[in-house]
Design an enzyme around this catalytic site. Structure first.
Site, PDB file in Angstrom:
ATOM      1  N   PHE A 115       0.835  -1.202   0.000  1.00  0.00           N
ATOM      2  CA  PHE A 115       0.000   0.000   0.000  1.00  0.00           C
ATOM      3  C   PHE A 115       0.869   1.252   0.000  1.00  0.00           C
ATOM      4  O   PHE A 115       1.183   1.797  -1.047  1.00  0.00           O
ATOM      5  CB  PHE A 115      -0.972  -0.008   1.186  1.00  0.00           C
ATOM      6  CG  PHE A 115      -1.960  -1.145   1.140  1.00  0.00           C
ATOM      7  CD1 PHE A 115      -2.900  -1.236   0.132  1.00  0.00           C
ATOM      8  CD2 PHE A 115      -1.944  -2.135   2.109  1.00  0.00           C
ATOM      9  CE1 PHE A 115      -3.814  -2.281   0.078  1.00  0.00           C
ATOM     10  CE2 PHE A 115      -2.850  -3.187   2.082  1.00  0.00           C
ATOM     11  CZ  PHE A 115      -3.784  -3.266   1.060  1.00  0.00           C
ATOM     12  N   CYS A 116       1.249   1.715   1.170  1.00  0.00           N
ATOM     13  CA  CYS A 116       1.912   3.011   1.283  1.00  0.00           C
ATOM     14  C   CYS A 116       3.346   3.014   0.758  1.00  0.00           C
ATOM     15  O   CYS A 116       3.784   4.000   0.174  1.00  0.00           O
ATOM     16  CB  CYS A 116       1.845   3.488   2.722  1.00  0.00           C
ATOM     17  SG  CYS A 116       0.123   3.662   3.268  1.00  0.00           S
ATOM     18  N   VAL A 117       4.085   1.929   0.952  1.00  0.00           N
ATOM     19  CA  VAL A 117       5.458   1.881   0.427  1.00  0.00           C
ATOM     20  C   VAL A 117       5.421   1.880  -1.099  1.00  0.00           C
ATOM     21  O   VAL A 117       6.086   2.689  -1.749  1.00  0.00           O
ATOM     22  CB  VAL A 117       6.233   0.660   0.985  1.00  0.00           C
ATOM     23  CG1 VAL A 117       7.572   0.496   0.283  1.00  0.00           C
ATOM     24  CG2 VAL A 117       6.433   0.804   2.496  1.00  0.00           C
ATOM     25  N   THR A 120       4.039   5.321  -2.504  1.00  0.00           N
ATOM     26  CA  THR A 120       4.984   6.418  -2.305  1.00  0.00           C
ATOM     27  C   THR A 120       6.191   6.291  -3.227  1.00  0.00           C
ATOM     28  O   THR A 120       6.668   7.300  -3.772  1.00  0.00           O
ATOM     29  CB  THR A 120       5.398   6.512  -0.826  1.00  0.00           C
ATOM     30  OG1 THR A 120       4.213   6.778  -0.046  1.00  0.00           O
ATOM     31  CG2 THR A 120       6.422   7.600  -0.591  1.00  0.00           C
TER      32      THR A 120
END
Length: 174
Positions: A115-117, A120
């Protein structure tokens, strides 16, 4: 090339939740080693906290929203910021802070890989940053479809080359 360390969502609610992150102690140790080496290299360190809406378990200021107690955070020197989306850039001033510090390269570590890794890393490249993703510096939990180990291996392979430079954490600021 000026480099910064970005640590994503290593918060109590995720780290100590009912489902534990894959190799959580090793990843924490790896991240803390990178923090120490970033400090020795005078590289800025940014900590992202995923923030839920009022009333959610990870609303700003709640116990589960806090950065995990095992992280080597220096709130007087490090940059802490909140985000509400998988991207550390959307709705934050991270890009402006990095530009002001003349950062060209980001070392990205933390949670959750898929998700976030992942998000980003992809957005950082779109914004013109070079991204280093330590293959041993991010983690997640098992899902019904895939084990955390498989998710991490898949994302390391998928992001390498087109989006990130893949290395072992020990080779950064060594």
């Amino acid at each position: 090339m000026a480099t910064a360390l970005l640590i994503i969502d290593m918060q109590t609610g995720l780290y100590d939740g009912p489902q534990k992150p894959f190799e959580r102690e090793r990843v924490l140790d790896t991240v803390n080693q990178l923090i120490q080496r970033a400090r020795s290299a005078s590289a800025p360190i940014f900590f992202a906290r995923h923030t839920g809406p009022t009333g959610s378990p990870i609303e700003a200021g709640s116990p589960l929203w806090q950065l995990w107690r095992g992280l080597n955070v220096d709130e007087s020197h490090d940059h802490l910021f909140n985000k509400t989306r998988p991207s550390c850039f959307l709705g934050t001033d991270l890009a402006q802070q990095l530009a002001a510090a003349q950062i060209e390269e980001l070392v990205i570590v933390g949670m959750k890989t898929q998700f976030c890794v992942d998000t980003t890393c992809r957005v950082a490249v779109e914004l013109g940053f070079s991204v280093v993703l330590p293959e041993d510096g991010h983690t997640c939990m098992d899902t019904p479809a895939l084990s955390a180990k498989a998710i991490i291996e898949h994302h390391n392979a998928t992001l390498a080359g087109a989006f990130t430079k893949q290395v072992k954490a020990r080779d950064i600021w060594s």
